[in-house]
Scaffold this motif. Structure first.
Motif, PDB file in Angstrom:
ATOM      1  N   ILE A 117       0.854  -1.186   0.000  1.00 31.14           N
ATOM      2  CA  ILE A 117       0.000   0.000   0.000  1.00 31.14           C
ATOM      3  C   ILE A 117       0.891   1.237   0.000  1.00 31.14           C
ATOM      4  O   ILE A 117       1.467   1.596   1.031  1.00 31.14           O
ATOM      5  CB  ILE A 117      -0.938   0.013   1.226  1.00 31.14           C
ATOM      6  CG1 ILE A 117      -1.818  -1.227   1.229  1.00 31.14           C
ATOM      7  CG2 ILE A 117      -1.776   1.277   1.238  1.00 31.14           C
ATOM      8  CD1 ILE A 117      -2.661  -1.384   2.478  1.00 31.14           C
TER       9      ILE A 117
ATOM     10  N   SER B 298       0.824   4.689   0.220  1.00 33.66           N
ATOM     11  CA  SER B 298      -0.075   5.787   0.557  1.00 33.66           C
ATOM     12  C   SER B 298       0.439   6.534   1.779  1.00 33.66           C
ATOM     13  O   SER B 298       0.888   5.918   2.744  1.00 33.66           O
ATOM     14  CB  SER B 298      -1.475   5.239   0.842  1.00 33.66           C
ATOM     15  OG  SER B 298      -2.321   6.246   1.314  1.00 33.66           O
TER      16      SER B 298
ATOM     17  N   LEU C 278      -1.159   5.565   5.115  1.00 33.64           N
ATOM     18  CA  LEU C 278      -0.554   4.519   5.943  1.00 33.64           C
ATOM     19  C   LEU C 278       0.435   5.126   6.932  1.00 33.64           C
ATOM     20  O   LEU C 278       0.474   4.734   8.103  1.00 33.64           O
ATOM     21  CB  LEU C 278       0.141   3.495   5.037  1.00 33.64           C
ATOM     22  CG  LEU C 278       0.281   2.079   5.554  1.00 33.64           C
ATOM     23  CD1 LEU C 278      -1.056   1.481   5.929  1.00 33.64           C
ATOM     24  CD2 LEU C 278       0.974   1.221   4.521  1.00 33.64           C
TER      25      LEU C 278
ATOM     26  N   ALA D  78      -6.544   3.911   3.695  1.00 33.01           N
ATOM     27  CA  ALA D  78      -5.366   3.534   2.895  1.00 33.01           C
ATOM     28  C   ALA D  78      -5.639   2.244   2.131  1.00 33.01           C
ATOM     29  O   ALA D  78      -5.295   2.131   0.950  1.00 33.01           O
ATOM     30  CB  ALA D  78      -4.141   3.384   3.795  1.00 33.01           C
ATOM     31  N   VAL D  79      -6.254   1.288   2.790  1.00 31.33           N
ATOM     32  CA  VAL D  79      -6.582   0.021   2.131  1.00 31.33           C
ATOM     33  C   VAL D  79      -7.638   0.264   1.046  1.00 31.33           C
ATOM     34  O   VAL D  79      -7.529  -0.236  -0.076  1.00 31.33           O
ATOM     35  CB  VAL D  79      -7.068  -1.027   3.155  1.00 31.33           C
ATOM     36  CG1 VAL D  79      -7.615  -2.261   2.463  1.00 31.33           C
ATOM     37  CG2 VAL D  79      -5.942  -1.397   4.115  1.00 31.33           C
TER      38      VAL D  79
ATOM     39  N   SER E 234      -6.125   1.872  -1.999  1.00 29.27           N
ATOM     40  CA  SER E 234      -4.927   1.228  -2.567  1.00 29.27           C
ATOM     41  C   SER E 234      -5.229   0.616  -3.934  1.00 29.27           C
ATOM     42  O   SER E 234      -6.365   0.256  -4.243  1.00 29.27           O
ATOM     43  CB  SER E 234      -4.384   0.163  -1.627  1.00 29.27           C
ATOM     44  OG  SER E 234      -5.305  -0.906  -1.501  1.00 29.27           O
TER      45      SER E 234
END
Length: 128
Positions: free
Chosen positions: A63, A65, A68, A118-119, A122
């Motif tokens: 990920i 980002s 994160l 974030a997930v 992603s």
């Protein structure tokens, strides 16, 4: 894997075990049963968020980002404020630590929201 974050989580995990042992064996002779319960809550939340940091560290390659990074930061600050304020309350008896705890809880909540964001945002890796 984010090596620094994984290392930091290892330290917070070690401290959670050490503080948990102290709370289970040494603290009961120093403070009331209610305060021992508060101390145990601090240890539990430190453990939960140690595992959250490990998850973030392991997710790092998958990920890409800033979310994160922010999630990890809020988990760290949240643990310090939430668990730290409860440890301080129990050890010092200073009631003014009480209002710090919800600030830490808010940081922990933000960490979870940022991790989820974030997930969610992603890119798909390996078609999954």
């Amino acid at each position: 894997m984010n090596r620094g974050l994984f290392l930091f989580a290892s330290v917070t995990g070690f401290l959670a075990v050490a503080l948990g042992a102290f709370g289970a064996h040494g603290l009961k002779n120093l403070v009331s049963a209610e305060m021992v319960s508060v101390f145990k809550l601090a240890v539990e939340y430190q453990f939960y968020h140690t595992f959250a940091l490990l998850a973030v560290a392991l997710a790092w390659p998958f990920i890409a980002s800033r979310l994160l990074t922010w999630a990890a930061g809020f988990f760290i600050v949240g643990m310090a404020l939430f668990s730290g304020s409860l440890y301080a309350l129990v050890m010092t008896g200073a009631k003014w630590w009480g209002p710090v705890t919800p600030l830490g809880g808010t940081c922990l909540l933000l960490g979870w929201l940022l991790l989820g964001a974030a997930v969610w945002r992603s890119r798909v890796v390996d078609g999954k």
